[in-house]
Every structure is written in structure tokens, then in C-alpha cells.
Design a protein around this motif. Sequence first.
Motif, PDB file in Angstrom:
ATOM      1  N   ALA A 421       0.817  -1.217   0.000  1.00 41.51           N
ATOM      2  CA  ALA A 421       0.000   0.000   0.000  1.00 41.51           C
ATOM      3  C   ALA A 421       0.846   1.261   0.000  1.00 41.51           C
ATOM      4  O   ALA A 421       0.381   2.333  -0.411  1.00 41.51           O
ATOM      5  CB  ALA A 421      -0.926   0.004   1.214  1.00 41.51           C
ATOM      6  N   GLN A 422       2.097   1.146   0.446  1.00 42.86           N
ATOM      7  CA  GLN A 422       2.984   2.319   0.511  1.00 42.86           C
ATOM      8  C   GLN A 422       3.621   2.657  -0.835  1.00 42.86           C
ATOM      9  O   GLN A 422       4.313   3.681  -0.942  1.00 42.86           O
ATOM     10  CB  GLN A 422       4.096   2.066   1.531  1.00 42.86           C
ATOM     11  N   THR A 423       3.412   1.805  -1.831  1.00 40.77           N
ATOM     12  CA  THR A 423       3.985   2.083  -3.148  1.00 40.77           C
ATOM     13  C   THR A 423       3.432   3.404  -3.690  1.00 40.77           C
ATOM     14  O   THR A 423       2.206   3.551  -3.812  1.00 40.77           O
ATOM     15  CB  THR A 423       3.647   0.949  -4.137  1.00 40.77           C
ATOM     16  N   PRO A 424       4.271   4.370  -3.981  1.00 38.19           N
ATOM     17  CA  PRO A 424       3.784   5.685  -4.418  1.00 38.19           C
ATOM     18  C   PRO A 424       2.853   5.580  -5.624  1.00 38.19           C
ATOM     19  O   PRO A 424       3.101   4.818  -6.563  1.00 38.19           O
ATOM     20  CB  PRO A 424       5.077   6.437  -4.784  1.00 38.19           C
ATOM     21  N   VAL A 425       1.773   6.326  -5.583  1.00 39.07           N
ATOM     22  CA  VAL A 425       0.809   6.511  -6.672  1.00 39.07           C
ATOM     23  C   VAL A 425      -0.009   5.246  -6.952  1.00 39.07           C
ATOM     24  O   VAL A 425      -1.237   5.288  -7.045  1.00 39.07           O
ATOM     25  CB  VAL A 425       1.503   6.980  -7.983  1.00 39.07           C
ATOM     26  N   ILE A 426       0.654   4.099  -7.090  1.00 36.00           N
ATOM     27  CA  ILE A 426      -0.046   2.902  -7.572  1.00 36.00           C
ATOM     28  C   ILE A 426      -0.341   1.880  -6.468  1.00 36.00           C
ATOM     29  O   ILE A 426      -0.706   0.750  -6.759  1.00 36.00           O
ATOM     30  CB  ILE A 426       0.771   2.218  -8.685  1.00 36.00           C
ATOM     31  N   GLY A 427      -0.190   2.281  -5.202  1.00 38.63           N
ATOM     32  CA  GLY A 427      -0.416   1.348  -4.100  1.00 38.63           C
ATOM     33  C   GLY A 427      -1.804   0.722  -4.143  1.00 38.63           C
ATOM     34  O   GLY A 427      -1.963  -0.494  -4.011  1.00 38.63           O
ATOM     35  N   ALA A 428      -2.829   1.557  -4.331  1.00 39.13           N
ATOM     36  CA  ALA A 428      -4.207   1.059  -4.378  1.00 39.13           C
ATOM     37  C   ALA A 428      -4.397   0.116  -5.560  1.00 39.13           C
ATOM     38  O   ALA A 428      -5.054  -0.927  -5.444  1.00 39.13           O
ATOM     39  CB  ALA A 428      -5.183   2.229  -4.469  1.00 39.13           C
ATOM     40  N   GLY A 429      -3.812   0.484  -6.703  1.00 36.78           N
ATOM     41  CA  GLY A 429      -3.934  -0.366  -7.894  1.00 36.78           C
ATOM     42  C   GLY A 429      -3.323  -1.738  -7.682  1.00 36.78           C
ATOM     43  O   GLY A 429      -3.881  -2.759  -8.113  1.00 36.78           O
ATOM     44  N   ILE A 430      -2.182  -1.792  -6.987  1.00 36.17           N
ATOM     45  CA  ILE A 430      -1.519  -3.074  -6.720  1.00 36.17           C
ATOM     46  C   ILE A 430      -2.404  -3.959  -5.840  1.00 36.17           C
ATOM     47  O   ILE A 430      -2.573  -5.156  -6.108  1.00 36.17           O
ATOM     48  CB  ILE A 430      -0.154  -2.852  -6.049  1.00 36.17           C
ATOM     49  N   LEU A 431      -3.006  -3.365  -4.810  1.00 29.75           N
ATOM     50  CA  LEU A 431      -3.876  -4.141  -3.918  1.00 29.75           C
ATOM     51  C   LEU A 431      -5.100  -4.670  -4.666  1.00 29.75           C
ATOM     52  O   LEU A 431      -5.519  -5.817  -4.457  1.00 29.75           O
ATOM     53  CB  LEU A 431      -4.317  -3.285  -2.733  1.00 29.75           C
ATOM     54  N   ILE A 432      -5.668  -3.839  -5.539  1.00 30.30           N
ATOM     55  CA  ILE A 432      -6.837  -4.277  -6.317  1.00 30.30           C
ATOM     56  C   ILE A 432      -6.453  -5.428  -7.247  1.00 30.30           C
ATOM     57  O   ILE A 432      -7.197  -6.406  -7.399  1.00 30.30           O
ATOM     58  CB  ILE A 432      -7.425  -3.099  -7.118  1.00 30.30           C
ATOM     59  N   ILE A 433      -5.288  -5.322  -7.886  1.00 29.15           N
ATOM     60  CA  ILE A 433      -4.818  -6.387  -8.768  1.00 29.15           C
ATOM     61  C   ILE A 433      -4.625  -7.688  -7.984  1.00 29.15           C
ATOM     62  O   ILE A 433      -4.993  -8.776  -8.453  1.00 29.15           O
ATOM     63  CB  ILE A 433      -3.504  -5.972  -9.464  1.00 29.15           C
ATOM     64  N   ILE A 434      -4.062  -7.575  -6.788  1.00 31.50           N
ATOM     65  CA  ILE A 434      -3.877  -8.762  -5.946  1.00 31.50           C
ATOM     66  C   ILE A 434      -5.224  -9.386  -5.606  1.00 31.50           C
ATOM     67  O   ILE A 434      -5.404 -10.613  -5.679  1.00 31.50           O
ATOM     68  CB  ILE A 434      -3.107  -8.401  -4.663  1.00 31.50           C
ATOM     69  N   ASP A 435      -6.196  -8.557  -5.240  1.00 34.33           N
ATOM     70  CA  ASP A 435      -7.528  -9.070  -4.900  1.00 34.33           C
ATOM     71  C   ASP A 435      -8.135  -9.831  -6.078  1.00 34.33           C
ATOM     72  O   ASP A 435      -8.669 -10.939  -5.912  1.00 34.33           O
ATOM     73  CB  ASP A 435      -8.457  -7.916  -4.502  1.00 34.33           C
ATOM     74  N   ILE A 436      -8.051  -9.248  -7.268  1.00 34.90           N
ATOM     75  CA  ILE A 436      -8.619  -9.894  -8.461  1.00 34.90           C
ATOM     76  C   ILE A 436      -7.880 -11.187  -8.764  1.00 34.90           C
ATOM     77  O   ILE A 436      -8.499 -12.229  -9.050  1.00 34.90           O
ATOM     78  CB  ILE A 436      -8.558  -8.931  -9.666  1.00 34.90           C
ATOM     79  N   ALA A 437      -6.541 -11.143  -8.680  1.00 37.43           N
ATOM     80  CA  ALA A 437      -5.736 -12.336  -8.971  1.00 37.43           C
ATOM     81  C   ALA A 437      -6.044 -13.461  -7.984  1.00 37.43           C
ATOM     82  O   ALA A 437      -6.152 -14.630  -8.361  1.00 37.43           O
ATOM     83  CB  ALA A 437      -4.250 -11.985  -8.932  1.00 37.43           C
ATOM     84  N   VAL A 438      -6.187 -13.093  -6.711  1.00 40.87           N
ATOM     85  CA  VAL A 438      -6.469 -14.104  -5.684  1.00 40.87           C
ATOM     86  C   VAL A 438      -7.862 -14.697  -5.872  1.00 40.87           C
ATOM     87  O   VAL A 438      -8.049 -15.924  -5.782  1.00 40.87           O
ATOM     88  CB  VAL A 438      -6.336 -13.476  -4.273  1.00 40.87           C
ATOM     89  N   LEU A 439      -8.846 -13.860  -6.147  1.00 43.51           N
ATOM     90  CA  LEU A 439     -10.218 -14.352  -6.281  1.00 43.51           C
ATOM     91  C   LEU A 439     -10.382 -15.291  -7.470  1.00 43.51           C
ATOM     92  O   LEU A 439     -11.052 -16.327  -7.373  1.00 43.51           O
ATOM     93  CB  LEU A 439     -11.183 -13.167  -6.412  1.00 43.51           C
ATOM     94  N   PHE A 440      -9.761 -14.938  -8.596  1.00 44.57           N
ATOM     95  CA  PHE A 440      -9.920 -15.783  -9.782  1.00 44.57           C
ATOM     96  C   PHE A 440      -8.852 -16.872  -9.854  1.00 44.57           C
ATOM     97  O   PHE A 440      -9.138 -18.008 -10.236  1.00 44.57           O
ATOM     98  CB  PHE A 440      -9.907 -14.913 -11.045  1.00 44.57           C
ATOM     99  N   GLY A 441      -7.606 -16.536  -9.483  1.00 42.43           N
ATOM    100  CA  GLY A 441      -6.556 -17.548  -9.468  1.00 42.43           C
ATOM    101  C   GLY A 441      -6.793 -18.588  -8.400  1.00 42.43           C
ATOM    102  O   GLY A 441      -6.387 -19.754  -8.533  1.00 42.43           O
TER     103      GLY A 441
END
Length: 462
Positions: A421-441
Motif C-alpha cells: 500500500a505504501q507504493t507511491p501513486v499505484i499502491g491502491a492499484g496493486i492491492l486491487i490487482i492482488i484481490d482480483i488475482a487471488v479471487l480468480f486464481g
Amino acid sequence: MQTVLDIIQYIVDLGSYVFVPILMCIIGLIFGLKPSKAIKAGVTVGIGLIGVSIVSTLTADSLSPVINEMVKVLDLNLTAIDVGGSPAAAVGFGSLLGAALIIVILITNIVLVALKLTKTVNVDIYNFWYFAITAGFVQLLTGSYWLAILAGVTHAILGLKVADVMAHRTQEIIGIDAISIPHGFAAASAPLFMLLDKVYDRIPYLKHRKESEEESGEHGIGKVIGSVLGQPIYLGLIMGLLFGVVAGYDFKGIADVMMKTAAIMMLFPTMVKMIVNGLIPISNQAKKFFTTHFKDRELYIGLDSAVTIGHPVTISVGFLMIPVFMVFAAILPGNTTLPLGEVPFAAFYVCFATIVHRGNRKRTIISSLIFIPIVLWISSWAAPLFTELASNAGLSYVQAGQQATTMALGNMFIWLPTVLAQTPVIGAGILIIIDIAVLFGGKVIERYYAKEDAAFEAKYYE
């Protein structure tokens, strides 16, 4: 909105042995259980929880002096004090963010179930404090309320998918149908154990055996050791003797610790069995309900990891890990955590290893030895954040110059979303990508483990 949050906070403050029985009773009624049976089931769960609490108190009272003596013997001058899990829960729920997160995660869970993205309905609301801690850390570090909420939801989603993947194996090992374990700490330990389990499959010494082979596979001293480790009373006496000697007690003190440790080894499974006995009619009725109303899918009730600690492997390995925690704390580079509050409850730290490894004692011991340093490192990392979070909630657990932590924060599912979440600018995007990857993967991983479990059971349970 504030009224809703106040109601939720009041319910949580009732305590697990009041709130959980009421919730289990309501769930039983929803699934079609007769009122008399639903009430009996809920109250039985509550009695089991009170029993676990009593035995936990006995454990802390009996072992805390021994642990304190180990601190002196090992000269542990560590600054991050393990204050235990209950104070951490108070910190997690001690803010508006924590209370709001309960609603958000419940809604998220319902939506994911409706969309068939998870099979687990997580009713273990008390342990949502883990998600609240994750959110609290992110808010401290980023200043963003909504990013904090997203991080807490990510932690919850990771737990739901682990629960889905391990649901069948959990039911087989614990003996309760239609359940899974999305617990904020236990589920976070599973990925490491799952990876190690694949490594162990390639090591002949650690292979699984049929029951008949287990009985004849050990000879000589190995058979003696195996029989002792497999008997809770004997193991309790031996561990009690070790604890008493380390603490420098006289004969009376050593005998006292030996008897209490043996009692704990026997009473923990007995009390957990009470919880299980209360859950069985609810889980059986839930299975019927799900089969009738959701014919095209399976659904599980997500429960606290407390239902798993009655397994003999979990209890015995948990006690073996108590001195290991202390030794690792003394020698581990980079560790600042002084194990205190959580050490008597080491069984909770190894419970998912028992499930992943299907009750294989050797695998569970080795995995626990690998896992403990990770717990200490992450809880050390969490200490300054947790201390600040507690201070913001008006809670102070340590003296000046010390930091507060708990080994329950030695948790990959707290650390990972917080760091990302601390990743500048794209922290939220990374978490959302992880959520999608985990749910479908996660669906792919579920199918893989379903095939593996079926093959294992065909080979070893025939």
C-alpha cells in the motif's frame, strides 16, 4: 451510520463467549435447526469457549513464571514486548476505522459469495481485528482512510481464499462438515506450509503413511519417542519437568508445573471438543441447507482457528514450540520481540500446519521451526506501528523506552498489504490487482487441491 457502528461495537464488546453463542444460535435457526437444538448448540459452543478461556488462564498462570525465568536465563534484553492477542484486539477495534471495517468486510463477503468468488461465509467477526490492524497500519503510513480500508479488505480476501482452498482438508482433519478457517492469522500461515508440504513430498523420511504402517514403521528408541510424543499426558509431564527445572523450582514447584502442564494437555482438547460438539448440529444443518438451496455449489461457515487446536498433533507440537520461541528470540538476528503474552498459546501458531500436513507430526514440527523466525521478524517490524496505533487509541501497554507488539502480528497477510500500500501513486492499484488475482486464481488452486486430496484419500484412506 454512527448508530450502526455503536451497535456493532456493543456486540463485539459482549465478549466471544456471549456473542458467538448468540450468533451460532441465529445461524442454526436460519439454516432450519429447531429452536431447542439451535439454543443447545449455541450454548454448548459458549460453554466450550468459556472452558478454553479457563484453560488458557491456567496455561498463562502456570507458564508465565517459567517464561519469565527463561527470559532471565537467556538474558533476553529485547525492547518490543509481546503483550498478547487480546490487547491487540482492543487496539484494532479502538477506532472508527476498525468498526467501519467490520461492515465493509461483511458486505464484501456477501457480495463475493453472491458472485461465486468465495465459498466461505466468515462469521468469525471477533477476529476481524486482524483486518483492522492491517488497515490501521496503512492509515498511519499513508494517511489515507480509503487505502486503509482497501488494505484491510485485501487481508480478508486472502483469508477467504485460503479457507476455500483448505476447506476439505480442514473438515477431514477436524471432523466437522461445511466449515473453513479464514482466521486472520491461521490462514496467513497456510501458504508457507503449503509450499513446504510440496518439498516434504520429495523426502522419504517425511512421507505420509497409512495407519497400519504408522503402527509398525517405528522401532526401538524411535518407537518409544513416538509413543511418548503421541500421549498428551506423558508429553505434558515431560514438558512440565523441563519448565520446572529451567525455572529453578524445588520438588514441590516442579511437581506442580508437571501436573498442571499434563492437565492443560488433556483439558484443551476436551474443551475444544465441547465447541465442536456444539458446531456439529449447526454444520450438519448448514450442509443440508446449502445442498437444498445451492445445489450447484458448496458453501462453508468460516470459523475461528480455536476449533482446530484440539488435535493431538497441534497440542503436542505447540507445547514443544514454547521453549523454541524463547531460544529463537535470543539468537535470531534482527529480532526485537520479547515473547511473553502469546507464548503459552503456541498451539495457535502451528494449528494450520497440522491441517496442511494432514496431521503428520514430523512435517508439522519442521514447518513450525521454519515458521517461528518469520513470526518474530514480522512482529518486530510491526512493533513501532502497533505502539503508535495503541497510543492513538489511548492505550499504553509498555514502559517508556519500550515498544508494544504481539506475535499475532507476525503475520504475512498484515505485512504484505501494508508494504504494498505504501507504493507511491499505484499502491491502491496493486492491492486491487492482488484481490482480483487471488479471487480468480484461487479457483485454479482450489481445483488442484481438490484433485490432490481425492488422490491422497484414495491411497491412504482405503
